[in-house]
Design an enzyme around this catalytic site. Structure first.
Site, PDB file in Angstrom:
ATOM      1  N   ASP A   1     -13.431  -7.523  -6.020  1.00 31.64           N
ATOM      2  CA  ASP A   1     -13.752  -8.285  -5.338  1.00 31.64           C
ATOM      3  C   ASP A   1     -14.618  -8.539  -4.929  1.00 31.64           C
ATOM      4  OD1 ASP A   1     -11.509  -6.295  -4.572  1.00 31.64           O
ATOM      5  OD2 ASP A   1     -12.250  -4.305  -4.274  1.00 31.64           O
TER       6      ASP A   1
ATOM      7  N   ASP B   1       0.475  -0.911  -0.168  1.00 33.11           N
ATOM      8  CA  ASP B   1      -0.815   0.682  -0.028  1.00 33.11           C
ATOM      9  C   ASP B   1       0.942   1.021   0.008  1.00 33.11           C
ATOM     10  OD1 ASP B   1      -2.081  -1.267   0.028  1.00 33.11           O
ATOM     11  OD2 ASP B   1      -2.340  -0.836   2.178  1.00 33.11           O
TER      12      ASP B   1
END
Lengths: 260, 206
Positions: A131, A12
């Site tokens: 997702d 990230d």
């Protein structure tokens, strides 16, 4: 067939810095994307994925500098995701040195973007991130629904149909994350992976839920994934990429051996 | 100091090839160019490429690069990468058939998935290259080293003596070829970590 199964650490990046703990014994600055990427390359990572979580759009350009810096010193495939919504965004990232980009929300808002992007830059650059969350009531056995915004917003779209649709439109690869498993360390949603792999003939990356090395094995062996992506087990030093590869190799999985 | 020209015919993102070349040749001058004069002027030429065969060939003709590529491939160290390897062949099956540069005789064919050998297309990921012949490009590179590949088509040269590397994906295909001063590779040395950098370094040293 001797192509290897890939292991992909995911980082990230917020405002140009790696966030979440990255633990390497011999690293000076765990927030520096170049240092972290180099270390993963040295351990034998097959690719690196950067997820840009920068909230403010005015700071979005910093990811381009990150990619430029990493790509000048680390020579394995780099995938970048987060906030990409146009062919222009994609070209900017590729020109900075990214090899692939992942798209999630923008593809759901505008599925034509995938065809457009695939025609413009080639399908090998286009990874669609899916997702998926299990549906509570499905008359025909298990089914999964697509979510956006990190699992917060439901879309009503069936995950398996969506996977096929994205393949048809020119996705080169699918990054499949189980919203039920993400962050649980209980392993991938293997039924989801297997179901998607039965439907498509493009490579798939399993993501969400890795807690042990056996989870990686299961994702490949039972989920039929071509690659496995994990964040926390690598960042927090639970396992190194090298350990993961040694484990998989012992269990008969074909991985790229970089440590002989 | 050498001048290394990376041919830009508008078909691909050359930044990775440029970055890796600069990394292994810090003292050389690396130019990304579509200028015939600059290509002629270079000591070594790298010919990368991505995308579809037909678009590639059209771009090459649009920019009047076909003759320059043919000429330079005879005169100086010349490295084709990925699509830059495929269009060196006579003909590609891609886009319902595309005539290519015909520097190597042979066809470019599509991978096929079969019941007995189910393969995903594109061939994407790390795969082994088995060395078939000695060549300076293999200096310090072990047999069966891994390279990163991304492609849906593969080359099938008529003259098998040009094949210096093979890779298995479903069937075995020619992944590295060489003849005289030309070397061409289907994989991406610029993305193949230390092995790929050594390969590029060897090319620079030829």
């Amino acid at each position: 067939m001797s192509i290897t199964k890939r292991i992909i650490p995911c980082l990230d990046v917020d405002n140009g810095r790696v966030v979440k703990g990255v633990k390497f014994v011999d690293i000076k600055d765990a927030g520096d994307p170049v240092e972290v990427a180099k270390r993963y390359n040295d351990q034998g990572a097959d690719e690196i994925t950067f997820l840009d979580i920068t909230a403010s759009s005015s700071n979005r350009k910093t990811i381009l500098n990150v990619v430029e810096d990493v790509a000048s010193q680390v020579f394995i495939p780099l995938t970048v995701g987060g906030g990409i919504s146009s062919v222009k965004d994609i070209r900017a990232l590729l020109n900075s040195g990214a090899d692939k980009i992942t798209i999630n929300t923008a593809a759901i808002k505008n599925p034509d973007l995938i065809s457009e992007a695939s025609n413009a830059v080639g399908n090998q650059c286009i990874v669609v991130a899916i997702d998926a969350k299990r549906k509570a009531n499905s008359p025909n056995g298990i089914s999964w629904e697509i979510y956006t915004h990190g699992g917060r917003n439901s879309t009503g779209i069936d995950a398996l149909e969506w996977a096929q649709n994205m393949e048809l439109r020119g996705a080169g690869e699918l990054l499949v994350t189980s919203m039920d498993k993400d962050g649980t360390k209980q392993g991938f949603d293997l039924e989801l992976m297997k179901a998607i792999n039965d439907k498509v003939n493009i490579p798939t990356i399993a993501s969400g839920g890795v807690g042990t090395l056996e989870d990686l094995y299961d994702g490949i062996e039972k989920g039929k994934a071509d690659a496995v992506l994990a964040a926390s087990i690598f960042h927090f030093g639970t396992y190194s990429i090298k350990e993961a590869k040694e484990y998989l190799s012992k269990k008969g999985i074909n991985v790229r051996n970089t440590y002989d | 100091m050498n001048i290394i020209a990376i041919i830009d015919y508008g078909m691909s993102n050359l930044s990775s090839v440029e970055k890796a070349t600069k990394y292994v040749a810090p003292n050389d001058s690396v130019v990304v160019t579509s200028s015939p004069r600059e290509i002629d002027n270079a000591d070594k030429v790298i010919f990368p490429g991505q995308g579809a065969a037909k678009n590639c060939m059209e771009s090459i003709y649009d920019k009047n690069l076909d003759k320059i590529i043919k000429k330079n491939s005879k005169e100086k160290p010349f490295l084709g990468i990925c699509m830059g390897m495929q269009v060196l062949m006579s003909y590609s099956e891609e886009n319902s058939g595309t005539n290519c540069l015909d520097i190597f005789e042979g066809k470019v064919k599509k991978f096929k998935t079969r019941k007995d050998t189910k393969i995903k297309i594109p061939h994407m990921g790390w795969n082994k290259v088995s060395k078939k012949n000695d060549h300076p490009i293999w200096y310090k590179i072990k047999d069966e080293s891994y390279f990163y590949f991304v492609h849906s088509y593969f080359i099938d040269p008529i003259d098998k003596s040009t094949v210096i590397g093979e890779t298995k994906y479903g069937d075995i295909f020619s992944s590295v070829i060489a003849r005289d001063n030309i070397v061409a590779i289907q994989g991406h040395p610029e993305k193949s970590s230390d092995t790929g950098l050594q390969f590029l370094k060897n090319f620079i040293g030829i």
